[in-house]
Design an enzyme around this catalytic site. Structure first.
Site, PDB file in Angstrom:
ATOM      1  N   PRO A   2      64.274  -4.821 -26.336  1.00 22.40           N
ATOM      2  CA  PRO A   2      63.981  -3.892 -27.432  1.00 22.40           C
ATOM      3  C   PRO A   2      63.259  -4.562 -28.591  1.00 22.40           C
ATOM      4  O   PRO A   2      63.458  -5.737 -28.879  1.00 22.40           O
ATOM      5  CB  PRO A   2      65.381  -3.434 -27.854  1.00 22.40           C
ATOM      6  CG  PRO A   2      66.225  -3.617 -26.651  1.00 22.40           C
ATOM      7  CD  PRO A   2      65.695  -4.833 -25.976  1.00 22.40           C
ATOM      8  N   GLU A   3      62.418  -3.779 -29.242  1.00 25.84           N
ATOM      9  CA  GLU A   3      61.724  -4.270 -30.431  1.00 25.84           C
ATOM     10  C   GLU A   3      62.640  -4.109 -31.642  1.00 25.84           C
ATOM     11  O   GLU A   3      63.655  -3.405 -31.604  1.00 25.84           O
ATOM     12  CB  GLU A   3      60.438  -3.458 -30.640  1.00 25.84           C
ATOM     13  CG  GLU A   3      59.610  -3.263 -29.393  1.00 25.84           C
ATOM     14  CD  GLU A   3      58.699  -4.432 -29.061  1.00 25.84           C
ATOM     15  OE1 GLU A   3      58.174  -5.079 -29.974  1.00 25.84           O
ATOM     16  OE2 GLU A   3      58.491  -4.685 -27.862  1.00 25.84           O
ATOM     17  N   LYS A  51      66.401  -8.644 -34.051  1.00 22.81           N
ATOM     18  CA  LYS A  51      66.879  -7.945 -32.860  1.00 22.81           C
ATOM     19  C   LYS A  51      68.393  -8.068 -32.683  1.00 22.81           C
ATOM     20  O   LYS A  51      68.926  -7.711 -31.632  1.00 22.81           O
ATOM     21  CB  LYS A  51      66.164  -8.482 -31.625  1.00 22.81           C
ATOM     22  CG  LYS A  51      64.650  -8.274 -31.648  1.00 22.81           C
ATOM     23  CD  LYS A  51      64.026  -8.772 -30.368  1.00 22.81           C
ATOM     24  CE  LYS A  51      62.520  -8.587 -30.372  1.00 22.81           C
ATOM     25  NZ  LYS A  51      61.907  -9.010 -29.093  1.00 22.81           N
TER      26      LYS A  51
END
Length: 259
Positions: A2-3, A51
């Site tokens: 995920p960003e 993150k």
């Protein structure tokens, strides 16, 4: 993986559901923390750092990283989970709400006072209160030989850029992913673009770097290897690139628009 905008949205959703509530039950489904019980403790807040995600409960923080498959979801008591129960790594029950962490790549319980020991190495957070464009540029410039694509993915430089954004930034700046940082002009423009991209997407689940939210139209090059460039029509090329062997990521570029 995920960003940073996905993690930011997850933290926002979790905070809205849990902040200020007293936990009634906690169920940690990993051996190391199976006996940890935070029932009776108040959830102070839920925050993202790059993150990384921190659920701050009492004097402790539940630290998680989504990695590739992870997700946190909010449910009403008794509501059916969207993923199988055996994929749950932690369950937090509070009055009127249940939060479940599925397939988390990292899960640990630490003292909130020790959070910096875990994430202190991170560069400025693109969506955080510590964002400092000049510091991000300084960190990038410290390794002038590194490919710009690899440098953007290095969370020690700026926290929050993932593979999608690294590919898209290189395209929009007109640079090959392999171009060395030291040969990349206007690094401030590079980090400013990264900031604007994540800022534009942080409040929506459909990520778009083109401004178009229709399926198949959300990216310039990412996931489009072998297809025509949206600008010039040239066939997009692809490969893998990383700092170390075994850490390569999929990269796509236009041989005409990027030099």
């Amino acid at each position: 993986m995920p960003e940073g905008d996905t993690v930011w949205k997850t933290a926002k959703e979790q905070h809205a559901a849990l902040a200020g509530r007293v936990l009634q039950r906690t169920d940690f489904r990993v051996p190391r923390y199976a006996t940890v019980d935070l029932a009776g403790e108040t959830v102070h807040d839920v925050v993202a750092r790059g993150k990384h995600l921190f659920h701050r409960v009492g004097e402790f923080s539940i630290h998680s990283h989504l990695k590739m498959e992870g997700a946190w979801r909010v449910y009403a008591p008794g509501e059916k989970w969207a993923r199988p129960a055996h994929l749950a790594r932690v369950v937090l029950d509070a009055p009127g709400v249940q939060a479940v962490g599925f397939e988390l790549g990292l899960l640990e319980v630490i003292r909130t006072a020790d959070e910096e020991d875990v994430v202190g190495y991170l560069g400025p957070d693109l969506l955080g209160p510590d964002w400092d464009a000049a510091e991000a540029v300084r960190r990038l410039a410290e390794r002038p030989e590194a490919p710009i694509y690899v440098a953007l993915l290095d969370q020690r430089n700026l926290a929050g850029v993932g593979n999608v954004y690294a590919n898209e930034i290189c395209f929009l700046r007109g640079v090959l992913p392999t171009r060395a940082v030291g040969e990349t002009r206007d690094l401030l423009g590079v980090v400013d673009l990264a900031k604007r991209m994540l800022q534009a997407n942080k409040d929506r689940w459909i990520r778009s770097t083109t401004g178009n939210l229709r399926a198949g139209s959300t990216t310039w090059v990412y996931g489009r290897r072998g297809r025509p460039c949206r600008r010039c029509g040239t066939r997009l090329l692809g490969g893998e690139l990383g700092h170390l062997e075994g850490q390569e990521r999929v990269v796509t570029w236009c041989p005409r628009c990027q030099t």
